[in-house]
Design a protein around this motif. Structure first.
Motif, PDB file in Angstrom:
ATOM      1  N   ILE A  18       0.836  -1.200   0.000  1.00  0.00           N
ATOM      2  CA  ILE A  18       0.000   0.000   0.000  1.00  0.00           C
ATOM      3  C   ILE A  18       0.869   1.248   0.000  1.00  0.00           C
ATOM      4  O   ILE A  18       0.619   2.197  -0.743  1.00  0.00           O
ATOM      5  N   SER A  19       1.906   1.247   0.802  1.00  0.00           N
ATOM      6  CA  SER A  19       2.813   2.390   0.870  1.00  0.00           C
ATOM      7  C   SER A  19       3.471   2.651  -0.490  1.00  0.00           C
ATOM      8  O   SER A  19       3.568   3.797  -0.930  1.00  0.00           O
ATOM      9  N   ASP A  20       3.904   1.587  -1.160  1.00  0.00           N
ATOM     10  CA  ASP A  20       4.511   1.740  -2.482  1.00  0.00           C
ATOM     11  C   ASP A  20       3.509   2.306  -3.488  1.00  0.00           C
ATOM     12  O   ASP A  20       3.860   3.157  -4.304  1.00  0.00           O
ATOM     13  N   ALA A  21       2.273   1.850  -3.437  1.00  0.00           N
ATOM     14  CA  ALA A  21       1.245   2.340  -4.354  1.00  0.00           C
ATOM     15  C   ALA A  21       0.945   3.818  -4.110  1.00  0.00           C
ATOM     16  O   ALA A  21       0.765   4.593  -5.058  1.00  0.00           O
ATOM     17  N   ILE A  22       0.903   4.218  -2.852  1.00  0.00           N
ATOM     18  CA  ILE A  22       0.651   5.628  -2.520  1.00  0.00           C
ATOM     19  C   ILE A  22       1.796   6.506  -3.016  1.00  0.00           C
ATOM     20  O   ILE A  22       1.572   7.559  -3.615  1.00  0.00           O
ATOM     21  N   LYS A  23       3.039   6.070  -2.803  1.00  0.00           N
ATOM     22  CA  LYS A  23       4.194   6.835  -3.275  1.00  0.00           C
ATOM     23  C   LYS A  23       4.172   6.974  -4.795  1.00  0.00           C
ATOM     24  O   LYS A  23       4.463   8.040  -5.337  1.00  0.00           O
ATOM     25  N   ARG A  74       1.366   9.457  -5.798  1.00  0.00           N
ATOM     26  CA  ARG A  74       1.732  10.850  -5.480  1.00  0.00           C
ATOM     27  C   ARG A  74       2.799  11.377  -6.435  1.00  0.00           C
ATOM     28  O   ARG A  74       2.794  12.557  -6.777  1.00  0.00           O
ATOM     29  N   SER A  75       3.702  10.517  -6.858  1.00  0.00           N
ATOM     30  CA  SER A  75       4.754  10.969  -7.771  1.00  0.00           C
ATOM     31  C   SER A  75       4.210  11.288  -9.153  1.00  0.00           C
ATOM     32  O   SER A  75       4.838  12.012  -9.920  1.00  0.00           O
ATOM     33  N   GLN A  76       3.042  10.754  -9.474  1.00  0.00           N
ATOM     34  CA  GLN A  76       2.455  10.974 -10.789  1.00  0.00           C
ATOM     35  C   GLN A  76       1.451  12.124 -10.818  1.00  0.00           C
ATOM     36  O   GLN A  76       0.918  12.442 -11.875  1.00  0.00           O
ATOM     37  N   LEU A  77       1.214  12.759  -9.670  1.00  0.00           N
ATOM     38  CA  LEU A  77       0.298  13.891  -9.653  1.00  0.00           C
ATOM     39  C   LEU A  77       0.895  15.054 -10.440  1.00  0.00           C
ATOM     40  O   LEU A  77       2.100  15.293 -10.379  1.00  0.00           O
ATOM     41  N   TYR A 132       4.111  -4.953  -8.653  1.00  0.00           N
ATOM     42  CA  TYR A 132       3.869  -6.208  -7.961  1.00  0.00           C
ATOM     43  C   TYR A 132       4.893  -6.285  -6.853  1.00  0.00           C
ATOM     44  O   TYR A 132       6.102  -6.224  -7.101  1.00  0.00           O
ATOM     45  N   ASN A 133       4.416  -6.413  -5.642  1.00  0.00           N
ATOM     46  CA  ASN A 133       5.326  -6.450  -4.508  1.00  0.00           C
ATOM     47  C   ASN A 133       5.972  -7.826  -4.413  1.00  0.00           C
ATOM     48  O   ASN A 133       5.328  -8.802  -4.063  1.00  0.00           O
TER      49      ASN A 133
END
Length: 88
Positions: A19-24, A27-30, A77-78
């Motif tokens: 989840i943390s990786d997906a959020i990062k 956010r980087s793509q905003l 994929y984690n």
């Protein structure tokens, strides 16, 4: 001492990391910086409502949807907890 068993909470730690990786990544793509009035790909007008809702927007809705489709094929994929990752 290595026992071969995952510690308590290891599954939850893996879920949290995913989840943390997906959020990062999201956010980087905003969009950042000043928004455009015309799409940088097709030169179509970007509606005022879209520019207010998404500061820094650079693409019209049609081009953004196409961009999102391309990105969805590259979803992460984690592999942190995957046994397969240790074999390769």
């Amino acid at each position: 001492m290595a026992t071969g068993w995952a510690g308590d909470g290891a599954v939850q730690d893996q879920i949290d990391a995913t989840i943390s990786d997906a959020i990062k990544r999201a956010r980087s793509q905003l969009p950042q910086g000043p928004g455009l009035t015309r799409c940088e790909e097709c030169d179509a007008a970007i509606p005022e409502a879209r520019r207010k809702a998404l500061p820094g927007v650079r693409l019209c809705i049609t081009c953004q949807e196409a961009h999102d489709q391309e990105q969805s094929g590259q979803s992460g994929y984690n592999r942190r907890g995957s046994k397969d990752s240790q074999l390769r």
